[in-house]
Structure formats: structure tokens, C-alpha cells
Design a protein around this motif. Structure first.
Motif, mmCIF file in Angstrom:
data_model
loop_
_atom_site.group_PDB
_atom_site.id
_atom_site.type_symbol
_atom_site.label_atom_id
_atom_site.label_comp_id
_atom_site.label_asym_id
_atom_site.label_seq_id
_atom_site.Cartn_x
_atom_site.Cartn_y
_atom_site.Cartn_z
ATOM 1 N N GLY A 16 0.809 -1.211 0.000
ATOM 2 C CA GLY A 16 0.000 0.000 0.000
ATOM 3 C C GLY A 16 0.842 1.261 0.000
ATOM 4 N N VAL A 17 0.205 2.391 0.328
ATOM 5 C CA VAL A 17 0.885 3.683 0.360
ATOM 6 C C VAL A 17 0.611 4.340 1.705
ATOM 7 C CG1 VAL A 17 0.756 4.025 -2.139
ATOM 8 C CG2 VAL A 17 -1.105 4.851 -0.695
ATOM 9 N N VAL A 18 1.567 5.183 2.132
ATOM 10 C CA VAL A 18 1.429 5.927 3.386
ATOM 11 C C VAL A 18 1.287 7.408 3.046
ATOM 12 C CG1 VAL A 18 2.533 6.550 5.567
ATOM 13 C CG2 VAL A 18 2.760 4.218 4.675
ATOM 14 N N ARG A 19 0.211 8.020 3.524
ATOM 15 C CA ARG A 19 -0.054 9.423 3.230
ATOM 16 C C ARG A 19 -0.573 10.137 4.459
ATOM 17 N NH1 ARG A 19 -0.500 10.616 -2.343
ATOM 18 N NH2 ARG A 19 -0.692 12.753 -1.600
ATOM 19 N N GLU A 20 -0.367 11.447 4.469
ATOM 20 C CA GLU A 20 -0.993 12.274 5.488
ATOM 21 C C GLU A 20 -2.435 12.557 5.055
ATOM 22 O OE1 GLU A 20 1.178 15.800 6.251
ATOM 23 O OE2 GLU A 20 2.973 14.755 6.956
ATOM 24 N N LEU A 21 -3.363 12.370 5.952
ATOM 25 C CA LEU A 21 -4.782 12.573 5.640
ATOM 26 C C LEU A 21 -5.390 13.508 6.672
ATOM 27 C CD1 LEU A 21 -5.880 8.873 4.881
ATOM 28 C CD2 LEU A 21 -5.371 10.660 3.203
ATOM 29 N N THR A 22 -6.178 14.443 6.200
ATOM 30 C CA THR A 22 -6.934 15.286 7.119
ATOM 31 C C THR A 22 -8.126 14.504 7.639
ATOM 32 O OG1 THR A 22 -8.368 16.175 5.386
ATOM 33 C CG2 THR A 22 -6.251 17.297 5.756
ATOM 34 N N GLY A 23 -8.728 14.994 8.703
ATOM 35 C CA GLY A 23 -9.926 14.342 9.218
ATOM 36 C C GLY A 23 -11.031 14.308 8.190
ATOM 37 N N ASP A 24 -11.101 15.348 7.366
ATOM 38 C CA ASP A 24 -12.085 15.433 6.292
ATOM 39 C C ASP A 24 -11.876 14.312 5.276
ATOM 40 O OD1 ASP A 24 -14.267 17.051 5.595
ATOM 41 O OD2 ASP A 24 -13.139 17.921 3.929
ATOM 42 N N GLN A 25 -10.640 14.112 4.860
ATOM 43 C CA GLN A 25 -10.336 13.075 3.873
ATOM 44 C C GLN A 25 -10.535 11.684 4.451
ATOM 45 O OE1 GLN A 25 -6.351 14.389 3.145
ATOM 46 N NE2 GLN A 25 -6.923 15.766 1.448
ATOM 47 N N LEU A 26 -10.170 11.517 5.705
ATOM 48 C CA LEU A 26 -10.359 10.227 6.362
ATOM 49 C C LEU A 26 -11.843 9.874 6.440
ATOM 50 C CD1 LEU A 26 -8.755 7.976 7.730
ATOM 51 C CD2 LEU A 26 -9.042 9.190 9.902
ATOM 52 N N ARG A 37 -8.240 -0.552 2.772
ATOM 53 C CA ARG A 37 -7.976 -0.786 4.198
ATOM 54 C C ARG A 37 -7.139 0.363 4.738
ATOM 55 N NH1 ARG A 37 -6.886 -6.248 2.247
ATOM 56 N NH2 ARG A 37 -8.558 -7.652 2.894
ATOM 57 N N LEU A 38 -7.518 0.867 5.891
ATOM 58 C CA LEU A 38 -6.821 1.979 6.515
ATOM 59 C C LEU A 38 -6.230 1.535 7.845
ATOM 60 C CD1 LEU A 38 -9.471 4.729 5.785
ATOM 61 C CD2 LEU A 38 -7.092 4.876 5.075
ATOM 62 N N SER A 39 -4.968 1.874 8.071
ATOM 63 C CA SER A 39 -4.341 1.553 9.351
ATOM 64 C C SER A 39 -3.380 2.685 9.717
ATOM 65 C CB SER A 39 -3.596 0.214 9.276
ATOM 66 O OG SER A 39 -2.617 0.246 8.257
ATOM 67 N N PRO A 40 -3.243 3.000 11.017
ATOM 68 C CA PRO A 40 -2.335 4.088 11.423
ATOM 69 C C PRO A 40 -0.888 3.757 11.090
ATOM 70 C CG PRO A 40 -3.847 3.480 13.202
ATOM 71 C CD PRO A 40 -3.962 2.412 12.158
ATOM 72 N N ALA A 41 -0.129 4.762 10.687
ATOM 73 C CA ALA A 41 1.311 4.633 10.430
ATOM 74 C C ALA A 41 2.051 5.656 11.292
ATOM 75 C CB ALA A 41 1.611 4.836 8.948
ATOM 76 N N ARG A 42 3.363 5.649 11.213
ATOM 77 C CA ARG A 42 4.153 6.558 12.037
ATOM 78 C C ARG A 42 3.930 8.011 11.644
ATOM 79 N NH1 ARG A 42 10.116 3.612 12.428
ATOM 80 N NH2 ARG A 42 9.432 1.748 13.599
ATOM 81 N N GLY A 43 4.143 8.867 12.613
ATOM 82 C CA GLY A 43 4.073 10.300 12.353
ATOM 83 C C GLY A 43 2.676 10.809 12.115
ATOM 84 N N TRP A 46 -1.328 7.711 7.628
ATOM 85 C CA TRP A 46 -2.181 6.528 7.465
ATOM 86 C C TRP A 46 -1.685 5.684 6.298
ATOM 87 C CZ3 TRP A 46 -6.268 5.251 10.658
ATOM 88 C CH2 TRP A 46 -6.633 6.230 11.571
ATOM 89 N N ARG A 47 -1.758 4.373 6.475
ATOM 90 C CA ARG A 47 -1.409 3.437 5.404
ATOM 91 C C ARG A 47 -2.693 2.977 4.718
ATOM 92 N NH1 ARG A 47 2.919 0.518 3.980
ATOM 93 N NH2 ARG A 47 3.999 1.128 5.910
ATOM 94 N N LEU A 48 -2.739 3.117 3.408
ATOM 95 C CA LEU A 48 -3.868 2.654 2.596
ATOM 96 C C LEU A 48 -3.410 1.436 1.802
ATOM 97 C CD1 LEU A 48 -3.844 6.029 2.522
ATOM 98 C CD2 LEU A 48 -5.958 5.630 1.259
ATOM 99 N N THR A 49 -4.078 0.322 2.003
ATOM 100 C CA THR A 49 -3.747 -0.898 1.260
ATOM 101 C C THR A 49 -4.970 -1.373 0.493
ATOM 102 O OG1 THR A 49 -4.234 -2.207 3.255
ATOM 103 C CG2 THR A 49 -1.936 -1.659 2.833
ATOM 104 N N GLY A 50 -4.719 -2.108 -0.570
ATOM 105 C CA GLY A 50 -5.802 -2.587 -1.426
ATOM 106 C C GLY A 50 -6.703 -3.587 -0.716
#
Length: 418
Positions: A16-26, A37-43, A46-50
Motif C-alpha cells: 500500500g501507500v502511506v499518506r498524510e490525511l486530514t480528518g475530512d479526507q479520512l 484498508r486503513l491503518s495508522p502509520a508513524r508520524g 495513514w497506510r492505505l492498502t488494497g
């Protein structure tokens, strides 16, 4: 697109990919469950996986910005289009292969719809009889006596019912709606959009279905058989079943086209294996309900395919869209087939996996019960003709030896398959 728009590309499988997401986008991503699939990542990222989805969808956030999410399939588009377009009576492999000139699903799918629809309409627009009820200044067809007798005063117009020979039938309405939708898909080449609009003009006199309207029903027959490939693609483009399993529309905050890949694989295997087994005198029943696992008949089972020969159950097959690279299936898959075989009184069942390898089948004999589960792999990277040949080999293996039935003395009356 506004500057606040977010573009994301997520592979169907992989890290997947790791991106910064605002609460709005989340909130927008969570508003369509199962899309990724969404899971917390460092910093705080969020990690988005297929999640076994493929396609392109645009999400609108609560604040009005957009997220354009490209879900990239694991399979090459050429192979995926073949799985989508396969029909035993009309494989039309040439159009499928030619449509996949670019590795982009939506333009290729729209181009495929244009090619198939053009071939369909070249033989003429299908007409049919439709019952019409209206009020006319003259008599046509039959008078609706009850409605006419309710009139007071001047007897005109006349309430009549008649059969009209018209192109405004279910088949043409579905195709026209798909042409209009395909012409609005993002990332569409100008030539494809022009071809889709030109084909829509051929369907003069056909009413365009309003957005959100359920698709009209049509029944396959000799007259509309040439429409079947176009209708199959049209219904796929209009269904959105991957985002709503009940077949409704996308949420009001989303627009696009997304495929549920396990459903694509299961549909292809069902059609191809049913056709291959029919040539060997075996009938396949898809998604058939059975209540024979427990003595009371309370447990419901729904195998993907139950096989019958001369009215007798001979085998069971379950499709698994999982790219296996280990010799043993997951334990839960073995348990599932063990339950199917126990309920159906069989000593052998079959798991069929999607694969990108050419590994042979593996047998797994279950201790103490005498049941064997055989795991097969279909290499979806193969060309269409080779893939269908592999399905034929699978059918041959399943039917090569008779599957002796287990004793059913412990099955009470009324606990039969439904």
C-alpha cells in the motif's frame, strides 16, 4: 479540480501507500466501507492498502474537496477484460484483446463497450412489442372498457391498450444507459468518447433511464442473443455492485466505477467450468443452498458450485481469489470444504485459486474422516485460449474418477438441499 483535491493510487495487493490525511479526507474514505484498508502509520500518517478492488472512484469530502482514488488491479488490464467479458456462447476474444492497448482499466473497458456495441448494432437495432396504455382521439388496439365507462360527457379521447413494435425495449434501454455512463468516465480518450456518443445516436426512440432507476429486466432468447455480450458489459458498468452488495447506487458522496475482484474471478470460473463440465455430462448448480450439515437442518451452506451427474451429487467446487504461493491452503479453507463434503455426502472436494504461477494441484487427505480436498491454481496471466484449456484440464481432473458418496443414514427426512 480544486487545489485541495487529493490523488491516490493504491495497488490491489501489496504494502500500500502511506499518506498524510486530514480528518475530512479520512471521513470520506471511511464513508465507503471496504474500498481500501486503513491503518495508522508513524508520524500521524495513514497506510492505505488494497482490498481486492479495481477501478477509479472520486470521493467528495464533507468540506467539498475531492479524493480521486485509482485502485490498480494486480492482473494486466488485457487479462482482466477477458475475465469480465467471457461468455461461453460468445467469447469474442479478438475484441477483448484489442481493447487493452493501454494499462488503464476504465478507458479500456469503455473502448471494449464501444467495440462490442458497434458490432451488435451493425446488424440492426433490436425491436420488440411493448404494451402501451394511453388516450387517443381514435381507436387503436383494444378499448380499456372499464376506464372508458368511467368517462362523463364527450367520449373522446378513447382509453386504449395496444402492442407497439418499438426499439424502446429493456435491452436497448440498458445499452443506451451504459453508453451514456461510459462517455462520462474519467481519463477517457476523445476518440472513445466520440464513438460512444455516436453509437448512442443509433438508438433513436429509446428512452434514457433516469439516474438511480433500477435496470429493466430482460430474458435471454433467440431474438436478443446477439445483444448478450453488450448487455453483459452494460450491466457491469451500471451495477456498482462492488460498492453496494445489494446492487444499488454509489453513495451520494462518491462517483466512479469499481470492480470486486473476487466476484469477477468467481463469475468467470462458474461460467467457464460450467461450460467445460457440461460437455462431460455434468451439471453445475451455482450458489445452491443446502441444510444437511447438522441433523436439525439449521445450518445453511452455499457452495460456489455443486456438481451433478444423472441427478446424483458428484463433487463440490469453491473459488478463492487468493494468489497462493505455498503448498497448503489456509486452515479455514480446508474447514469450509470439509463442511461442504460432509453435508453433501462426498469424499472429495476442490478449491480453485487464482494464481500467477503454473503449480500443479495438491491433494490434502483429512485424517479420520476419509475426505480429500484438492487445491488447484488457475494461472490468470496466461493468454485466454491457454486459460480456457486449463479450465478444461480442471474439469477433466474433477470428473476423471467417480466420487464415492458417504453413507447418509444419519440424514433425517427434510434435511435435503434447498
Amino acid at each position: 479540480m480544486s487545489p485541495a483535491s487529493l490523488h491516490l493510487t493504491v495497488d490491489e495487493t501489496g504494502p500500500g501507500v502511506v499518506r498524510e490525511l486530514t480528518g475530512d479526507q479520512l471521513a470520506a474514505l471511511l464513508g465507503v466501507p471496504g474500498l481500501v484498508r486503513l491503518s495508522p502509520a508513524r508520524g500521524g500518517r495513514w497506510r492505505l492498502t488494497g482490498n481486492q478492488k479495481a477501478g477509479l472512484v472520486q470521493l467528495r469530502t464533507p468540506s467539498g474537496s475531492t479524493i480521486q482514488l485509482h485502485l490498480r488491479p494486480k492482473l494486466p488490464v488485457r487479462n482482466l477484460l477477458f475475465l469480465l467479458s467471457y461468455a461461453p456462447t460468445a467469447p469474442w476474444l479478438r475484441e477483448t484483446v484489442d481493447a487493452a492497448e493501454a494499462d488503464n482499466l476504465l478507458p479500456a473497458l469503455a473502448d471494449l463497450l464501444a467495440r462490442v456495441t458497434r458490432r451488435t448494432l451493425d446488424a440492426g437495432v433490436l425491436h420488440g412489442y411493448r404494451t402501451v396504455e394511453e388516450e387517443l382521439p381514435l381507436i387503436r388496439g383494444r378499448i380499456r372498457t372499464a376506464d372508458q365507462l368511467r368517462r362523463v360527457g364527450f367520449p373522446l379521447p378513447v382509453a386504449v391498450r395496444y402492442d407497439d413494435h418499438t426499439p424502446d425495449i429493456a435491452e436497448n434501454r440498458i445499452v443506451l444507459a451504459a453508453l451514456h455512463r461510459a462517455a462520462r468516465l474519467p481519463q477517457l480518450p476523445p476518440n472513445t468518447g466520440l464513438a460512444l456518443r455516436h453509437l448512442a445516436h443509433h438508438l433513436t426512440g429509446v428512452h434514457l433511464l433516469p439516474p438511480g432507476t433500477p435496470l429493466p429486466r430482460w430474458t435471454p432468447n433467440r431474438l436478443n442473443s446477439r445483444y448478450a455480450p453488450a448487455l453483459r458489459l452494460a450491466e457491469l458498468l451500471l451495477s456498482d455492485r462492488s460498492l453496494n452488495p445489494d446492487g444499488g447506487q454509489l453513495p451520494t458522496t462518491a462517483d466512479g466505477f469499481v470492480l470486486d475482484m473476487p466476484a469477477v474471478f468467481e463469475r468467470f470460473l462458474t461460467l467457464a467450468l460450467t461450460d467445460a463440465l457440461a460437455r462431460r455430462g455434468v451439471r453445475c448448480a451455482a450458489q445452491e443452498q443446502h441444510h444437511r450439515l447438522d441433523l436439525a437442518g439449521h445450518v445453511r451452506l452455499r457452495p460456489d458450485l455443486v456438481l451433478y451427474r444423472a441427478g446424483r451429487t458428484v463433487s463440490v467446487v469453491d473459488a478463492k481469489y487468493a494468489f497462493r504461493h505455498v503448498p497448503a491452503p489456509p486452515t479455514e479453507h480446508l474447514y469450509q470444504l470439509l463442511g461442504y463434503c460432509t453435508a453433501l455426502g462426498l469424499l472429495e472436494g476442490h478449491l480453485v485459486y487464482a494464481a500467477t504461477t503454473r503449480d500443479g494441484p495438491t491433494e490434502h487427505a483429512i485424517r479420520r474422516v476419509g475426505i480429500t480436498v484438492t487445491a488447484h491454481a488457475l494461472d490468470l496471466d496466461r493468454p485466454p485460449t491457454e486459460l480456457l484449456a486449463t479450465v478444461g484440464e480442471l474439469a477433466e481432473r474433477i470428473t476423471a474418477a467417480p466420487n464415492p458418496a458417504r453413507a447418509e443414514a444419519d440424514v433425517p427426512p427434510g434435511a435435503t438441499g434447498q
